[in-house]
Write a protein that holds these residues in place. Structure first.
Motif, PDB file in Angstrom:
ATOM      1  N   GLU A  76       0.827  -1.219   0.000  1.00  0.00           N
ATOM      2  CA  GLU A  76       0.000   0.000   0.000  1.00  0.00           C
ATOM      3  C   GLU A  76       0.855   1.261   0.000  1.00  0.00           C
ATOM      4  OE1 GLU A  76      -3.113   0.462   2.833  1.00  0.00           O
ATOM      5  OE2 GLU A  76      -4.161  -1.361   2.197  1.00  0.00           O
ATOM      6  N   LYS A  77       1.883   1.261   0.820  1.00  0.00           N
ATOM      7  CA  LYS A  77       2.742   2.449   0.892  1.00  0.00           C
ATOM      8  C   LYS A  77       3.490   2.669  -0.417  1.00  0.00           C
ATOM      9  CE  LYS A  77       4.473   3.912   4.743  1.00  0.00           C
ATOM     10  NZ  LYS A  77       5.007   4.137   6.108  1.00  0.00           N
ATOM     11  N   THR A  78       3.874   1.565  -1.054  1.00  0.00           N
ATOM     12  CA  THR A  78       4.597   1.660  -2.329  1.00  0.00           C
ATOM     13  C   THR A  78       3.717   2.279  -3.406  1.00  0.00           C
ATOM     14  OG1 THR A  78       5.977  -0.238  -1.781  1.00  0.00           O
ATOM     15  CG2 THR A  78       5.772   0.310  -4.119  1.00  0.00           C
ATOM     16  N   ILE A  79       2.487   1.796  -3.530  1.00  0.00           N
ATOM     17  CA  ILE A  79       1.648   2.353  -4.601  1.00  0.00           C
ATOM     18  C   ILE A  79       1.234   3.780  -4.266  1.00  0.00           C
ATOM     19  CG2 ILE A  79       0.875   0.129  -5.510  1.00  0.00           C
ATOM     20  CD1 ILE A  79      -1.651   0.372  -3.951  1.00  0.00           C
ATOM     21  N   GLN A  80       1.041   4.068  -2.984  1.00  0.00           N
ATOM     22  CA  GLN A  80       0.727   5.438  -2.580  1.00  0.00           C
ATOM     23  C   GLN A  80       1.882   6.362  -2.966  1.00  0.00           C
ATOM     24  OE1 GLN A  80      -2.355   5.660  -1.743  1.00  0.00           O
ATOM     25  NE2 GLN A  80      -2.007   7.858  -1.962  1.00  0.00           N
ATOM     26  N   TYR A  81       3.092   5.877  -2.732  1.00  0.00           N
ATOM     27  CA  TYR A  81       4.286   6.664  -3.039  1.00  0.00           C
ATOM     28  C   TYR A  81       4.387   6.943  -4.541  1.00  0.00           C
ATOM     29  CZ  TYR A  81       9.029   8.411  -2.952  1.00  0.00           C
ATOM     30  OH  TYR A  81      10.131   9.232  -3.091  1.00  0.00           O
ATOM     31  N   ILE A  82       4.121   5.942  -5.343  1.00  0.00           N
ATOM     32  CA  ILE A  82       4.172   6.156  -6.797  1.00  0.00           C
ATOM     33  C   ILE A  82       3.107   7.177  -7.206  1.00  0.00           C
ATOM     34  CG2 ILE A  82       3.922   5.084  -9.082  1.00  0.00           C
ATOM     35  CD1 ILE A  82       4.755   2.396  -7.737  1.00  0.00           C
ATOM     36  N   LYS A  83       1.906   7.002  -6.703  1.00  0.00           N
ATOM     37  CA  LYS A  83       0.805   7.894  -7.088  1.00  0.00           C
ATOM     38  C   LYS A  83       1.082   9.348  -6.705  1.00  0.00           C
ATOM     39  CE  LYS A  83      -3.161   4.830  -7.119  1.00  0.00           C
ATOM     40  NZ  LYS A  83      -3.806   5.561  -8.203  1.00  0.00           N
ATOM     41  N   GLU A  84       1.689   9.547  -5.546  1.00  0.00           N
ATOM     42  CA  GLU A  84       1.933  10.915  -5.086  1.00  0.00           C
ATOM     43  C   GLU A  84       3.133  11.559  -5.755  1.00  0.00           C
ATOM     44  OE1 GLU A  84       2.069  10.749  -0.811  1.00  0.00           O
ATOM     45  OE2 GLU A  84      -0.090  10.280  -0.709  1.00  0.00           O
ATOM     46  N   ASN A  85       4.166  10.763  -5.989  1.00  0.00           N
ATOM     47  CA  ASN A  85       5.419  11.338  -6.472  1.00  0.00           C
ATOM     48  C   ASN A  85       5.664  11.157  -7.963  1.00  0.00           C
ATOM     49  OD1 ASN A  85       6.852  12.231  -3.817  1.00  0.00           O
ATOM     50  ND2 ASN A  85       5.933  10.230  -3.415  1.00  0.00           N
ATOM     51  N   HIS A  86       5.017  10.164  -8.549  1.00  0.00           N
ATOM     52  CA  HIS A  86       5.204   9.895  -9.976  1.00  0.00           C
ATOM     53  C   HIS A  86       3.845   9.571 -10.583  1.00  0.00           C
ATOM     54  CE1 HIS A  86       9.510   9.809  -9.097  1.00  0.00           C
ATOM     55  NE2 HIS A  86       9.214   9.034  -8.069  1.00  0.00           N
ATOM     56  N   PRO A  87       2.928  10.540 -10.556  1.00  0.00           N
ATOM     57  CA  PRO A  87       1.527  10.249 -10.905  1.00  0.00           C
ATOM     58  C   PRO A  87       1.303   9.874 -12.367  1.00  0.00           C
ATOM     59  CG  PRO A  87       1.864  12.612 -10.581  1.00  0.00           C
ATOM     60  CD  PRO A  87       3.130  11.949 -10.154  1.00  0.00           C
ATOM     61  N   ASN A  88       2.292  10.078 -13.229  1.00  0.00           N
ATOM     62  CA  ASN A  88       2.096   9.703 -14.628  1.00  0.00           C
ATOM     63  C   ASN A  88       2.582   8.287 -14.939  1.00  0.00           C
ATOM     64  OD1 ASN A  88       0.907  12.152 -15.239  1.00  0.00           O
ATOM     65  ND2 ASN A  88       2.896  13.119 -15.637  1.00  0.00           N
ATOM     66  N   HIS A  89       3.004   7.576 -13.937  1.00  0.00           N
ATOM     67  CA  HIS A  89       3.413   6.183 -14.161  1.00  0.00           C
ATOM     68  C   HIS A  89       2.202   5.259 -14.036  1.00  0.00           C
ATOM     69  CE1 HIS A  89       7.450   7.789 -13.934  1.00  0.00           C
ATOM     70  NE2 HIS A  89       7.939   6.602 -14.262  1.00  0.00           N
TER      71      HIS A  89
END
Lengths: 275, 275
Positions: A76-89
């Motif tokens: 959960e923390k990993t996908i949250q991190y991607i969404k917040e910091n790299h939202p175009n991935h």
């Protein structure tokens, strides 16, 4: 993320690399093991280091579930991190789910509502009602197993019917009655080389998620030669070849270098497409 | 739990019922929704009420995963509760997993080490290396999808090869090279009626996990007529027909009554076996 957005990302960044986050606590650098959340700490470093060179991340659920609640928290923390910091991935839950209709609906809720990811890998064995619930979300994707990268793919996927049509070809054909190029991709292993020609005969425009480049021995050039479309049409995944390229303090740097190397090869391949 | 222990439980308790814990928060009685842990509270009551009439419980992971960490906590507490209070019940993680070898190994760790369950359902599409890691645990079981109970089972599972052999038959044959009657069962839907004859021709002694009795329309008598062996060889699952038989305050009582009803029918069927 819809198809056009994904294509734009690919051509803007000149890469169709997907980084597989198959994070194994036994393989991460020793110094991270003392952290409170070693898996998340590792993923965070890998993500920040590789983000410029890839368009997608693919955490494989097996690697998180095996640590129980602690593992799922890291997921959960990993996908949250991607969404917040790299939202175009683009984010792929590599979960290979599939069950009867009302149960697949719950899995679809899990990945598309609870976690709000872009896509999930699905196994086709149980047929239409096991796949369709995942196709009912705008801008979300099913990535259906067609021809996988492992040795066991030969056991059933290549079985021919009376007309000589193989099971993976039937999966490709039948599933096109359920979804479109806007919500359905296929898993096709890079180890299957020239089979990409056969795949493209049946699914000329669908995106393919291609594991098996690198650690499993598949060749990027071969995949592109037979599998690439005018929209690229490929997401090529590398997991172990990037994230465990170094198991030392410099793991993130080396992962970035490996991802960049692949990105450069991909840029060359993309130049071949007349647009 | 090994094969002989399972058979003993079946003949001692005169039942081969498996209760499916497909617990949907939207379907549980209103008064439970105010509890701190409504899913676990519901499961606990269902388990205590039905334990005398069944030999197995089958939580379907989809119903827990869809609530994220909270759901997985309910799953963990549920299996812990069964193990502590009803240690002779066989527990099936209905997860329908399957991935390349090194990943299936992680899933096997999840269910057989992290959760220490008796068995897990596995999808066969990816072949040998996706199934084998689950077979490497003493006293643990793979329950492989063969012929499922849903409409979509007709899409691929019934495809015939040049010799007229169907895909589910190939799965039954091929997988017997990987596992034995001591660590391998098959999922065969009760809705498939006379197909049990064909299954028993190929797998005369393997246990079959049979979903689809009740809510999905399958008949217990039909299943027993064509599928029962001298060791019983069947685990017949009912989920919705038992756990949601009443959605009122008396839900556990009514679940017990429904389970008892099935147990009585099963006792009659077991009497037919000459032992």
């Amino acid at each position: 993320m819809n198809r056009q957005q994904l294509i734009n990302e690919i051509f803007t960044k000149k890469t169709f690399l997907c980084v597989g986050l198959d994070t194994d606590i036994n393989k991460i650098p020793a110094h991270l093991k003392n952290e409170d959340e070693p898996i998340f700490a590792f993923n965070k470093a890998i993500i920040d280091a590789t983000a410029p060179y890839c368009v997608a991340y693919k955490p494989n659920l097996a690697f998180y579930e095996c640590y129980g609640l602690k593992g799922m928290l890291a997921f959960e923390k990993t996908i949250q991190y991607i969404k917040e910091n790299h939202p175009n991935h683009f984010i792929i839950a590599d979960a290979k789910r599939g069950d009867i209709g009302n149960t697949s609906k719950m899995y679809a809720q899990t990945f598309f509502e609870e976690y709000n990811l872009d896509s999930v890998t699905v196994a086709p064995y149980m047929g239409e009602d096991s796949v369709k619930p995942f196709l009912e979300y705008d801008g979300k994707w099913v990535i259906l197993l067609a021809l996988t990268s492992n040795k066991g793919s030969h056991d059933f996927q290549l079985i021919e019917d009376k007309q000589g049509e193989r099971l993976f070809e039937k999966v490709l054909k039948k599933s096109q009655e359920w979804g479109t190029t806007e919500n359905l991709m296929y898993v096709v292993g890079a180890t299957q080389g020239k089979m990409f020609e056969d795949i493209r005969r049946i699914a000329p425009n669908h995106f393919l998620l291609v594991p098996g480049v690198g650690a499993q021995g598949g060749s990027l050039q071969e995949v592109c030669k037979y599998g690439m479309t005018k929209d690229c049409g490929l997401l090529v995944n590398s997991s172990r070849g990037i994230i465990y390229a170094s198991t030392d303090n410099d793991f993130a740097e080396v992962a970035a270098a490996k991802a960049k190397e692949l990105q450069k090869e991909m840029a060359v391949e993309l130049e071949h497409i007349a647009r």
